[in-house]
Write a protein that holds these residues in place. Structure first.
Motif, PDB file in Angstrom:
ATOM      1  N   THR A  20     -29.769 -21.058  86.473  1.00 29.14           N
ATOM      2  CA  THR A  20     -30.334 -22.016  84.796  1.00 29.14           C
ATOM      3  C   THR A  20     -31.204 -21.367  84.382  1.00 29.14           C
ATOM      4  OG1 THR A  20     -32.488 -21.890  86.270  1.00 29.14           O
ATOM      5  CG2 THR A  20     -30.280 -23.553  86.985  1.00 29.14           C
ATOM      6  N   ASP A  21     -31.022 -21.995  82.957  1.00 26.87           N
ATOM      7  CA  ASP A  21     -32.305 -21.831  81.900  1.00 26.87           C
ATOM      8  C   ASP A  21     -34.154 -20.810  82.206  1.00 26.87           C
ATOM      9  OD1 ASP A  21     -30.858 -22.270  79.991  1.00 26.87           O
ATOM     10  OD2 ASP A  21     -32.167 -24.286  79.586  1.00 26.87           O
ATOM     11  N   ARG A  22     -34.763 -21.923  83.797  1.00 30.26           N
ATOM     12  CA  ARG A  22     -35.553 -21.259  84.521  1.00 30.26           C
ATOM     13  C   ARG A  22     -35.604 -19.846  85.291  1.00 30.26           C
ATOM     14  NH1 ARG A  22     -40.089 -22.727  85.983  1.00 30.26           N
ATOM     15  NH2 ARG A  22     -39.625 -25.002  84.991  1.00 30.26           N
ATOM     16  N   GLU A  23     -34.204 -19.464  85.090  1.00 27.49           N
ATOM     17  CA  GLU A  23     -33.759 -18.475  86.211  1.00 27.49           C
ATOM     18  C   GLU A  23     -33.075 -17.743  85.451  1.00 27.49           C
ATOM     19  OE1 GLU A  23     -30.913 -19.912  90.060  1.00 27.49           O
ATOM     20  OE2 GLU A  23     -29.737 -20.034  87.908  1.00 27.49           O
ATOM     21  N   LYS A  40     -44.526 -21.037  78.857  1.00 30.81           N
ATOM     22  CA  LYS A  40     -44.724 -21.923  79.320  1.00 30.81           C
ATOM     23  C   LYS A  40     -44.489 -22.767  80.200  1.00 30.81           C
ATOM     24  CE  LYS A  40     -46.859 -24.234  75.676  1.00 30.81           C
ATOM     25  NZ  LYS A  40     -46.281 -24.858  74.344  1.00 30.81           N
ATOM     26  N   PHE A  41     -42.739 -22.289  79.475  1.00 27.53           N
ATOM     27  CA  PHE A  41     -41.978 -23.201  80.361  1.00 27.53           C
ATOM     28  C   PHE A  41     -41.753 -22.667  80.938  1.00 27.53           C
ATOM     29  CE2 PHE A  41     -37.431 -23.540  81.774  1.00 27.53           C
ATOM     30  CZ  PHE A  41     -36.603 -24.784  81.360  1.00 27.53           C
ATOM     31  N   VAL A  42     -41.440 -21.673  81.863  1.00 30.52           N
ATOM     32  CA  VAL A  42     -41.806 -21.503  83.202  1.00 30.52           C
ATOM     33  C   VAL A  42     -42.730 -21.914  83.847  1.00 30.52           C
ATOM     34  CG1 VAL A  42     -42.001 -19.008  84.868  1.00 30.52           C
ATOM     35  CG2 VAL A  42     -39.974 -19.443  82.997  1.00 30.52           C
ATOM     36  N   GLN A  43     -44.083 -21.765  83.385  1.00 35.15           N
ATOM     37  CA  GLN A  43     -45.187 -22.155  83.926  1.00 35.15           C
ATOM     38  C   GLN A  43     -45.830 -23.855  84.604  1.00 35.15           C
ATOM     39  OE1 GLN A  43     -48.149 -20.432  82.558  1.00 35.15           O
ATOM     40  NE2 GLN A  43     -47.245 -18.123  82.352  1.00 35.15           N
TER      41      GLN A  43
END
Length: 258
Positions: A20-23, A40-43
């Motif tokens: 996934t994008d987060r991974e 920012k996205f990961v948090q």
């Protein structure tokens, strides 16, 4: 080794593409800081509409780099160079040149290359036995095998039956350890061809004669300067890359049983 290193890699593009994008970003942030937007996205913070394009571009770029040999070598070599320069109290280039890579086209080529790398310290007389060789994957495999386990962070040996098993090498760990151990004894004692019947069975499945096996695992770096494997695999490799000529085809003779 004292002035160089060897790494046998499996590049799994399919796994990188399945993240996934987060991974992707979590993997990348283990190596590099990333950007303010990716952090920012990961948090879990809100991403503004004008930031989405930059975020998607970063994710696509990082996904590609995480399955790229050049970026792997960069992440491996740069810290080594920095530490060596600090230790030697100097600056400038540490490595003589860019790394060299060769495609291993089939299982026989993979196992032969692995054995060659594992036995480097034996040939250099830096160790008496493979399991005493520091900085080799074989030492890690032996230590894990003594506990009835497989070494973590290494591609596992999954036996001869690969149905319903994870990705790995289709030989048993015991077979590989015994083959490398016998090969190391031969190389150290210079007794060419003295391989046991059990080891010969493994080589038969790989379609490699015992003489060729000893030569390959002793002189891999001298024998091969391009893709490594059987003539059939080399032909498929060249066709896939639209190459009209099969360079290095003469080296394929070593992957034929005598």
């Amino acid at each position: 080794m004292s002035n160089h290193l060897h790494v046998v890699l499996k590049i799994d593009i399919y796994q990188a593409n399945s993240w996934t994008d987060r991974e992707v970003l979590e993997h990348w942030h283990q190596l590099f800081k990333g950007t303010e937007i990716t952090q920012k996205f990961v948090q879990g913070e809100i991403i503004e509409s004008n930031e989405i394009i930059a975020l998607k571009h970063s994710i696509a770029q990082y996904r590609s780099r995480l399955s790229d040999i050049s970026w792997f070598m960069r992440c491996l070599n740069e810290p080594i160079a920095r530490k060596a320069n600090i230790e030697d109290n100097c600056t400038g280039h540490f490595w003589e040149g860019r790394f060299k890579s060769q495609a291993l086209l089939d299982e026989a080529a993979v196992l032969a290359c692995m054995a060659y790398v594992e036995l480097n310290p034996i040939r250099a007389k830096m160790a008496d036995t493979p399991e005493q060789s520091d900085y080799t994957s074989l030492k890690l495999r032996v230590q894990a095998a003594l506990k009835g386990k497989q070494a973590t962070r290494l591609l596992p040996f999954i036996g001869n039956e690969c149905l319903n098993q994870p990705k790995g090498i289709n030989f048993s760990l015991k077979e590989y350890l015994e083959l490398v151990d016998e090969t190391g004894r031969i190389i150290r004692d210079d007794k060419r061809g003295a391989i046991s019947s059990n080891a010969i069975k493994v080589l038969t499945r790989l379609n490699i004669s015992s003489d060729n096996w000893i030569k390959i695992t002793s002189e891999f770096g001298k024998l091969f300067h391009g893709p490594v494997g059987t003539l059939q695999e080399l032909t498929s490799y060249c066709d896939h890359l639209d190459k009209r000529r099969r360079h290095f085809s003469s080296c394929c003779q070593y992957f034929q049983a005598g």
